[in-house]
Design a protein around this motif. Sequence first.
Motif, PDB file in Angstrom:
ATOM      1  N   ILE A   1       0.851  -1.190   0.000  1.00 26.10           N
ATOM      2  CA  ILE A   1       0.000   0.000   0.000  1.00 26.10           C
ATOM      3  C   ILE A   1       0.887   1.241   0.000  1.00 26.10           C
ATOM      4  CG2 ILE A   1      -0.574   0.925   2.280  1.00 26.10           C
ATOM      5  CD1 ILE A   1      -3.392   0.074   1.769  1.00 26.10           C
ATOM      6  N   HIS A   2       2.051   1.123   0.610  1.00 26.04           N
ATOM      7  CA  HIS A   2       3.034   2.207   0.616  1.00 26.04           C
ATOM      8  C   HIS A   2       3.337   2.640  -0.819  1.00 26.04           C
ATOM      9  CE1 HIS A   2       6.719   4.398   1.261  1.00 26.04           C
ATOM     10  NE2 HIS A   2       7.386   3.517   0.552  1.00 26.04           N
ATOM     11  N   CYS A   3       3.620   1.694  -1.669  1.00 22.61           N
ATOM     12  CA  CYS A   3       3.947   2.007  -3.065  1.00 22.61           C
ATOM     13  C   CYS A   3       2.737   2.597  -3.783  1.00 22.61           C
ATOM     14  CB  CYS A   3       4.421   0.756  -3.789  1.00 22.61           C
ATOM     15  SG  CYS A   3       5.926   0.092  -3.074  1.00 22.61           S
ATOM     16  N   LEU A   4       1.565   2.052  -3.539  1.00 24.49           N
ATOM     17  CA  LEU A   4       0.343   2.536  -4.171  1.00 24.49           C
ATOM     18  C   LEU A   4       0.078   3.983  -3.789  1.00 24.49           C
ATOM     19  CD1 LEU A   4      -2.300   2.018  -5.773  1.00 24.49           C
ATOM     20  CD2 LEU A   4      -3.301   1.302  -3.599  1.00 24.49           C
ATOM     21  N   TRP A   5       0.088   4.282  -2.498  1.00 18.29           N
ATOM     22  CA  TRP A   5      -0.186   5.651  -2.055  1.00 18.29           C
ATOM     23  C   TRP A   5       0.892   6.612  -2.513  1.00 18.29           C
ATOM     24  CZ3 TRP A   5      -1.812   3.995   3.463  1.00 18.29           C
ATOM     25  CH2 TRP A   5      -3.156   3.675   3.441  1.00 18.29           C
ATOM     26  N   ALA A   6       2.137   6.200  -2.409  1.00 17.10           N
ATOM     27  CA  ALA A   6       3.224   7.096  -2.801  1.00 17.10           C
ATOM     28  C   ALA A   6       3.094   7.474  -4.267  1.00 17.10           C
ATOM     29  CB  ALA A   6       4.568   6.430  -2.531  1.00 17.10           C
ATOM     30  N   GLY A   7       2.694   6.523  -5.098  1.00 14.05           N
ATOM     31  CA  GLY A   7       2.581   6.790  -6.520  1.00 14.05           C
ATOM     32  C   GLY A   7       1.334   7.556  -6.898  1.00 14.05           C
TER      33      GLY A   7
ATOM     34  N   TRP B   1       5.168  -1.041   8.040  1.00 14.05           N
ATOM     35  CA  TRP B   1       6.393  -1.683   8.500  1.00 14.05           C
ATOM     36  C   TRP B   1       7.129  -2.263   7.301  1.00 14.05           C
ATOM     37  CZ3 TRP B   1       7.916  -6.922   8.323  1.00 14.05           C
ATOM     38  CH2 TRP B   1       9.108  -7.181   8.982  1.00 14.05           C
ATOM     39  N   LEU B   2       8.418  -1.964   7.225  1.00 11.97           N
ATOM     40  CA  LEU B   2       9.268  -2.464   6.157  1.00 11.97           C
ATOM     41  C   LEU B   2      10.336  -3.366   6.763  1.00 11.97           C
ATOM     42  CD1 LEU B   2       9.727   0.977   4.376  1.00 11.97           C
ATOM     43  CD2 LEU B   2       8.135  -0.849   3.748  1.00 11.97           C
ATOM     44  N   PRO B   3      10.551  -4.553   6.192  1.00 13.12           N
ATOM     45  CA  PRO B   3      11.556  -5.465   6.754  1.00 13.12           C
ATOM     46  C   PRO B   3      12.968  -4.889   6.667  1.00 13.12           C
ATOM     47  CG  PRO B   3      10.697  -6.297   4.664  1.00 13.12           C
ATOM     48  CD  PRO B   3       9.903  -5.077   5.008  1.00 13.12           C
ATOM     49  N   GLU B   4      13.897  -5.479   7.423  1.00 20.02           N
ATOM     50  CA  GLU B   4      15.270  -4.975   7.501  1.00 20.02           C
ATOM     51  C   GLU B   4      15.915  -4.818   6.127  1.00 20.02           C
ATOM     52  OE1 GLU B   4      17.001  -7.914  10.046  1.00 20.02           O
ATOM     53  OE2 GLU B   4      16.259  -6.929  11.857  1.00 20.02           O
ATOM     54  N   ASP B   5      15.695  -5.756   5.239  1.00 27.17           N
ATOM     55  CA  ASP B   5      16.358  -5.715   3.929  1.00 27.17           C
ATOM     56  C   ASP B   5      15.430  -5.177   2.836  1.00 27.17           C
ATOM     57  OD1 ASP B   5      14.630  -7.855   3.841  1.00 27.17           O
ATOM     58  OD2 ASP B   5      16.070  -9.254   2.977  1.00 27.17           O
ATOM     59  N   TYR B   6      14.466  -4.334   3.213  1.00 28.94           N
ATOM     60  CA  TYR B   6      13.497  -3.806   2.246  1.00 28.94           C
ATOM     61  C   TYR B   6      14.196  -3.055   1.120  1.00 28.94           C
ATOM     62  CZ  TYR B   6       9.923  -0.956   0.094  1.00 28.94           C
ATOM     63  OH  TYR B   6       9.106  -0.360  -0.824  1.00 28.94           O
ATOM     64  N   SER B   7      13.732  -3.284  -0.095  1.00 23.28           N
ATOM     65  CA  SER B   7      14.218  -2.573  -1.264  1.00 23.28           C
ATOM     66  C   SER B   7      13.021  -2.158  -2.106  1.00 23.28           C
ATOM     67  CB  SER B   7      15.138  -3.471  -2.103  1.00 23.28           C
ATOM     68  OG  SER B   7      15.377  -2.873  -3.361  1.00 23.28           O
ATOM     69  N   ALA B   8      12.984  -0.906  -2.512  1.00 20.83           N
ATOM     70  CA  ALA B   8      11.897  -0.417  -3.363  1.00 20.83           C
ATOM     71  C   ALA B   8      11.935  -1.075  -4.739  1.00 20.83           C
ATOM     72  CB  ALA B   8      11.981   1.099  -3.501  1.00 20.83           C
ATOM     73  N   LYS B   9      13.042  -1.700  -5.090  1.00 22.56           N
ATOM     74  CA  LYS B   9      13.193  -2.359  -6.387  1.00 22.56           C
ATOM     75  C   LYS B   9      12.613  -3.770  -6.388  1.00 22.56           C
ATOM     76  CE  LYS B   9      17.309   0.286  -7.425  1.00 22.56           C
ATOM     77  NZ  LYS B   9      18.728   0.259  -7.692  1.00 22.56           N
ATOM     78  N   LYS B  10      12.280  -4.296  -5.212  1.00 24.00           N
ATOM     79  CA  LYS B  10      11.766  -5.647  -5.075  1.00 24.00           C
ATOM     80  C   LYS B  10      10.248  -5.632  -4.926  1.00 24.00           C
ATOM     81  CE  LYS B  10      13.164  -9.152  -2.098  1.00 24.00           C
ATOM     82  NZ  LYS B  10      13.820  -9.625  -0.895  1.00 24.00           N
ATOM     83  N   LYS B  11       9.598  -6.709  -5.351  1.00 17.72           N
ATOM     84  CA  LYS B  11       8.156  -6.853  -5.134  1.00 17.72           C
ATOM     85  C   LYS B  11       7.935  -7.676  -3.872  1.00 17.72           C
ATOM     86  CE  LYS B  11       6.552  -6.459  -9.835  1.00 17.72           C
ATOM     87  NZ  LYS B  11       5.691  -7.017 -10.862  1.00 17.72           N
ATOM     88  N   TYR B  12       6.908  -7.315  -3.117  1.00 14.50           N
ATOM     89  CA  TYR B  12       6.592  -7.995  -1.860  1.00 14.50           C
ATOM     90  C   TYR B  12       5.111  -8.327  -1.821  1.00 14.50           C
ATOM     91  CZ  TYR B  12      11.049  -6.188  -0.085  1.00 14.50           C
ATOM     92  OH  TYR B  12      12.368  -5.899   0.107  1.00 14.50           O
ATOM     93  N   ALA B  13       4.798  -9.409  -1.134  1.00 17.20           N
ATOM     94  CA  ALA B  13       3.406  -9.652  -0.769  1.00 17.20           C
ATOM     95  C   ALA B  13       3.109  -8.661   0.363  1.00 17.20           C
ATOM     96  CB  ALA B  13       3.220 -11.086  -0.301  1.00 17.20           C
ATOM     97  N   VAL B  14       1.842  -8.439   0.679  1.00 18.83           N
ATOM     98  CA  VAL B  14       1.482  -7.430   1.677  1.00 18.83           C
ATOM     99  C   VAL B  14       0.477  -7.996   2.664  1.00 18.83           C
ATOM    100  CG1 VAL B  14       0.443  -5.154   1.996  1.00 18.83           C
ATOM    101  CG2 VAL B  14       1.891  -5.585   0.026  1.00 18.83           C
ATOM    102  N   LEU B  15       0.583  -7.545   3.902  1.00 22.59           N
ATOM    103  CA  LEU B  15      -0.340  -7.926   4.960  1.00 22.59           C
ATOM    104  C   LEU B  15      -0.998  -6.657   5.474  1.00 22.59           C
ATOM    105  CD1 LEU B  15      -1.430  -9.948   7.096  1.00 22.59           C
ATOM    106  CD2 LEU B  15       0.607  -9.444   8.430  1.00 22.59           C
TER     107      LEU B  15
END
Length: 112
Positions: free
Chosen positions: A15-21, A61-75
Amino acid sequence: MKGRFFILLLLFVSIHCLWAGNYNSNEKVTKVDNDLKVSAGTVDRYFFHSDFVDARNVDIWLPEDYSAKKKYAVLYMHDGQMLYDAGKAWNAKEWDVETIVTQLYKEKKIVM
């Protein structure tokens, strides 16, 4: 059950990516500082303005190794004040979400 929990958490991250965009350009969402204490990763806080519900903070919440270049599942999780920081919860208890998700990831019981 733990796998479903993680998937929902990661949906919350996307949702972070969705809202930011979509919303920053028209000032519906503003990133704000927060003083949440988490055992792993980081929390970004956004003040969300809506025409449909009262304005509110949304924590991501973003995990320790979060990268904006990676795709993630979301909770997606409700009751945000109790997810991470007992000091911010009304009853001084937290769900310890970031610790549990990080542990499950390190034990390779879930993937991010």
